[in-house]
Write an enzyme that holds these catalytic residues in place. Structure first.
Site, PDB file in Angstrom:
ATOM      1  N   ASP A  43       0.808  -1.219   0.000  1.00 53.17           N
ATOM      2  CA  ASP A  43       0.000   0.000   0.000  1.00 53.17           C
ATOM      3  C   ASP A  43       0.842   1.270   0.000  1.00 53.17           C
ATOM      4  O   ASP A  43       0.331   2.357  -0.249  1.00 53.17           O
ATOM      5  CB  ASP A  43      -0.880   0.034   1.262  1.00 53.17           C
ATOM      6  CG  ASP A  43      -2.147  -0.774   1.091  1.00 53.17           C
ATOM      7  OD1 ASP A  43      -2.688  -0.799  -0.010  1.00 53.17           O
ATOM      8  OD2 ASP A  43      -2.591  -1.381   2.089  1.00 53.17           O
TER       9      ASP A  43
HETATM   10  C1  BGC Z   1       0.359   1.187   6.342  1.00 52.60           C
HETATM   11  C2  BGC Z   1       0.008  -0.015   5.531  1.00 52.60           C
HETATM   12  C3  BGC Z   1      -1.476  -0.095   5.385  1.00 52.60           C
HETATM   13  C4  BGC Z   1      -2.000   1.216   4.808  1.00 52.60           C
HETATM   14  C5  BGC Z   1      -3.492   1.188   4.561  1.00 52.60           C
HETATM   15  C6  BGC Z   1      -0.265   2.431   5.756  1.00 52.60           C
HETATM   16  O1  BGC Z   1      -0.009   3.514   6.563  1.00 52.60           O
HETATM   17  O2  BGC Z   1       1.748   1.322   6.412  1.00 52.60           O
HETATM   18  O3  BGC Z   1       0.517  -1.174   6.141  1.00 52.60           O
HETATM   19  O4  BGC Z   1      -1.803  -1.137   4.537  1.00 52.60           O
HETATM   20  O5  BGC Z   1      -1.659   2.267   5.628  1.00 52.60           O
HETATM   21  O6  BGC Z   1      -4.269   1.684   5.541  1.00 52.60           O
HETATM   22  C1  NOJ Z   2      -1.633  -3.895   5.439  1.00 56.61           C
HETATM   23  C2  NOJ Z   2      -2.816  -3.944   4.534  1.00 56.61           C
HETATM   24  O1  NOJ Z   2      -3.947  -4.386   5.244  1.00 56.61           O
HETATM   25  C3  NOJ Z   2      -2.557  -4.858   3.370  1.00 56.61           C
HETATM   26  O2  NOJ Z   2      -3.642  -4.826   2.488  1.00 56.61           O
HETATM   27  C4  NOJ Z   2      -1.291  -4.471   2.675  1.00 56.61           C
HETATM   28  O3  NOJ Z   2      -1.067  -5.406   1.636  1.00 56.61           O
HETATM   29  C5  NOJ Z   2      -0.123  -4.427   3.626  1.00 56.61           C
HETATM   30  N1  NOJ Z   2      -0.431  -3.563   4.726  1.00 56.61           N
HETATM   31  C6  NOJ Z   2       1.164  -3.957   2.962  1.00 56.61           C
HETATM   32  O4  NOJ Z   2       1.138  -2.600   2.690  1.00 56.61           O
END
Ligand code: BGC
Ligand code: NOJ
Length: 811
Positions: A483
């Site tokens: 993400d």
């Molecule tokens: C986090 C991710 C997460 C994303 C979506 C980011 O700040 O680092 O792990 O998936 O937010 O909410």
């Molecule tokens: C947490 C999110 O829930 C997931 O969808 C994502 O793939 C990982 N973070 C990596 O960013």
């Protein structure tokens, strides 16, 4: 250092001190009513949706931490304390917390009084039941008072902590007999209320928080508990709570049991009221009746245990490694169930208000869960697919209560659609239920028409091929699995969301990860098409997959490992040419899982590079070198300090991809080594470093560049649970559900002599003994079923209800 121990026989983790490095929690509830409960009785409860139907209040980021929950204050001749230690923090002569499957039991003892509070949600029931046992373990009679306490949330958890100008005037309760009813907003559009009951006559009550606490006091020093006397307060506005006051007289050795219940009721519109402004309490009373006696509680606890035995019994191992057994048999599948239920919504790191159910997350969660309750997996697949758009794209998240796509987060994460193929295929392999593909499933919850689920999968597949970039690799969109790799974002505005802001047209940035995922998931789409008689479609899909495989090798390999991406300007990411972020874990894992470059030797090179460049004692880091500064063209990944989260943290979700990839190239020792590095039971002895619960996976362990290397965060709600479950049960131990049977293809450490697995598959029981006389990692030499040899390593589908002995010899 350990703070407790595994009690495998009782399927419990036993915590021996309240002073764990962080609250170590458990989850209550399986279907609609859920609670989070810590080892000091902190936490909160909600009905279905942690944001929209929050029943009790919780203050995240509180000081001290975890201050608020289901408390029972004991007043014993001027002394007062709480059996979970918090919030009063009075020294206890004995403390123990047992987190079990769907229940938590906390015991505290002080001055000859022993109090046990047990919490669980009975199956199919919309309430938390607390059985509190108060025992006099001293030689003299005792006269004590018990005060229950919980604080109601005004339903919408976000509004509850922001809209004080309104909320402090609307709180309403009713009190009747021993039951406190919370009915805020019931007078207008709500048709639901909560209640807190106890199965005996009370001597007093409180429903107004300020009266219970007294001026200037916190939960550690409530006036009612310190004085030993309820205020009989009736809340009107401000902060409604529920507290029962009960006097107990206990002879030496005597124990009394009380049953409390926090319940949730919805009334039909026409049956809302008993009389003007008096709520209809009938349903609540019926629920309270159902748990009026210890016998009723015990039988519900037995049902719960049987339910879990049934679920966990679907796959179990007998091995000489206790840590492995407890992960495979108990804690990993348990966590899979919790992630399936919660997605990423409510934990001690997820506030329950930010995120609903993730499209990609829920599809992946399914992988670890589908064999436990296939029916619920089926329902989940349909729910997820119903939020898909007609062009194959997907809402990134949806709300569990409304089942509608979440507009605030929107769409454009180009890996999302593909996970639907993988989730659906896993369901069909497990169940043989091809009928799901014929279900008529809406697009965008009906706003864009509907089509069969199979057509949804086709649109998922085509969404990739319709969105290719300059090299023929998939366009990344807002982001892919990571993400935080935001290649179209270019955000310079502090506080702007990297997930929802796209500043540039995403027509160039490409993802090698999505290419790997496409080659991994695509064959299942082709296979399902073929099984529907769509031979041309299957061949077309296979051509596309082959094409992507070749493009990935041609434009997605960097000499010794797979590239990560091309950015907006067409520059390589995850390449030796980069100064930082030269190698990323995700494409190495996924491209090899997809079989890309295995024959050509690229896969082995890629995995050796992972070992040499990314692996640490605590697991495999996401990328190296860490980004030391903010890169406008990369986005959120470079916002994290080095070593944390997506910036070179050990992001546990993708470690099992490497584990599985190692089994693809037959390296069983490496596979198990990478598995055991992050499996929580193996980390129990370093709990003071790791700090999170030793019975569940955390999302992240700080990497080598971090100040606090080895420290975990974000326990419980992570795709790590499902993927590690797949890695160990399918890739390493080698029991793989497939379309036409159960494939047996282990890849294990050479030193292993063997192990036994019991697996239910489509209703039949397979008792499988794997023997490794030649000490190999991989390769099935012979298979016998009920004494007769069979030619293939795919065990046939047997009649439901039958049981079969299988002997597999490796060599
Ligand atoms: C986090 C991710 C997460 C994303 C979506 C980011 O700040 O680092 O792990 O998936 O937010 O909410
Ligand atoms: C947490 C999110 O829930 C997931 O969808 C994502 O793939 C990982 N973070 C990596 O960013």
């Amino acid at each position: 250092m350990k703070f407790g121990y595994f009690d495998d026989a009782n399927k419990e983790y036993v915590i021996q001190t309240p002073k764990t490095p962080y609250p170590w929690i458990n989850y209550l509830g399986n279907e609609q009513f859920f609670g989070l409960i810590s080892n000091t009785a902190g936490g909160y409860s909600f009905y279905r949706d942690a944001r929209l139907r929050r029943l009790t209040r919780y203050r995240y980021n509180n000081v001290p931490l975890d201050n608020g929950g289901r408390y029972f204050y004991v007043h014993d001749e001027g002394d007062y304390w709480t059996p979970g230690w918090m919030p009063v923090k009075r020294d206890l002569d004995f403390y123990e917390c047992r987190h079990g499957l769907g229940y938590t039991s906390i015991t505290g003892e002080r001055n000859g009084l022993k109090v046990n509070q047990l919490a669980f949600v009975p199956l199919g029931f919309n309430a938390e039941v607390y059985r509190v046992k108060v025992g006099n373990v001293s030689d003299s009679p005792k006269r004590v008072s018990l005060f229950s306490y919980l604080e109601f949330c005004l339903w919408n958890a976000h509004d509850d902590m922001t809209n004080f100008q309104r909320n402090l005037s609307i709180g309403e309760v009713e009190i009747e007999d021993s039951v406190i009813y919370h009915k805020t907003e019931y007078r207008e559009r709500r048709n639901h209320y909560a209640y807190y009951s106890v199965n005996r006559r009370i001597d007093g009550f409180d429903t107004d928080r300020d009266t219970f606490l007294g001026a200037f006091n916190g939960l550690d020093t409530p006036q009612v508990a310190s004085e030993g006397k309820s205020g009989n307060s009736v809340a009107s506005g401000w902060s409604p709570i529920a507290s029962h006051g009960i006097h107990l007289e206990l002879a030496p050795g005597e124990e009394q049991s009380l049953i409390f219940m926090l319940g949730y009721v919805e009334n039909p519109q026409e049956e809302k009221w008993e009389s003007l402004n008096v709520i209809n309490k009938k349903p609540a009373k019926a629920m309270i009746e159902a748990f009026a006696t210890d016998a009723q509680v015990n039988s519900a606890l037995a049902d719960l245990a049987a339910y879990w035995d049934g679920l966990l019994g679907k796959y179990s191992i007998q091995s000489s490694d206790d840590k492995l057994s407890r992960m495979v048999n108990i804690w990993n599948p348990y966590q899979c169930m919790v992630t399936f239920n919660m997605s990423r919504s409510a934990s001690y790191f997820e506030s329950g208000i930010g995120r609903g159910m993730g499209f990609r997350d829920s599809n992946q969660d399914l992988l670890g869960f589908v064999h436990q309750i296939p029916d619920r997996a089926r329902e989940r697949i349909i729910d997820i697919a119903s939020t898909q758009f007609d062009d194959g794209g997907a809402y990134h998240q949806y709300q569990p209560l409304t089942k509608q796509g979440n507009n605030e987060v929107g769409s454009g994460f180009n890996d999302d659609p593909l996970w639907l193929i993988t989730g659906t295929a896993a369901y069909i392999k497990e169940t043989g239920d091809y009928g799901i593909l014929d279900e008529d499933v809406p697009f965008d919850s009906g706003r864009q028409g509907s089509a069969t689920l199979f057509e949804h999968l086709k649109r998922s597949f085509d969404h990739v091929t319709n969105n290719l970039g300059p090299h023929g690799l998939p366009l990344i969109g807002r982001a892919d699995w990571n993400d935080c790799l935001n290649l179209n974002c270019f955000s310079e505005e502090p506080g702007e969301s990297f997930q929802t802001t796209t500043n540039l047209d995403g027509k160039t940035a490409e993802s090698v990860f999505i290419a790997g995922l496409f080659v991994f998931a695509g064959p299942d789409y082709a296979e399902l098409a073929r099984r529907r008689g769509l031979e041309d479609e299957a061949t077309r899909a296979e051509r596309e997959i082959e094409n992507m495989r070749n493009i990935t090798m041609a434009h997605g390999f960097d000499g010794d490992w797979f590239l990560r991406a091309y950015d907006y300007h067409g520059e390589k990411i995850g390449s030796r040419e980069n100064e930082e972020g030269q190698i990323f874990i995700e494409p190495q894992g996924f491209c090899v899982m997809a079989g890309i470059g295995v024959e050509e030797g690229l896969a082995e090179k890629a995995l050796n590079s992972v070992r040499d460049r990314l692996e640490t004692d605590y697991g495999i880091m996401l990328q190296q070198p860490a980004y030391s500064k903010y890169y406008l063209n990369l986005g959120e990944i470079s916002t994290y300090p080095p070593g944390y989260k997506e910036n070179a943290g050990i992001f546990c979700h993708n470690n099992p991809w490497v584990t599985i990839a190692e089994t693809v190239i037959g390296r069983g020792d490496r596979a198990f080594e990478t598995y055991a590095k992050i499996a929580p039971a193996y980390l129990e002895d370093i709990s003071e470093v790791h700090r999170m619960e030793p019975y569940v996976y955390s999302q992240m362990i700080a990497g080598r560049d971090a100040v606090r290397e080895g420290e975990a965060k974000n326990s419980w709600l992570t795709g790590t649970a499902a993927w590690n479950y797949v890695a160990i049960t399918q890739a390493i131990l080698g029991i793989q559900p497939d379309y036409d049977g159960l494939r047996i293809d282990p890849c294990i450490p050479q030193a292993w002599d063997g192990y036994k697995i019991t697996r239910s598959f489509r209703g039949a029981e397979y008792k499988i003994s794997i023997q490794n006389p030649d000490h190999v990692s991989k390769g099935v030499k012979s298979v016998t079923v009920d004494g007769s040899p069979i030619e293939s390593n795919v065990l046939p589908v047997f009649e439901a209800g039958s049981s079969h002995e299988v002997v597999v010899v490796l060599g």
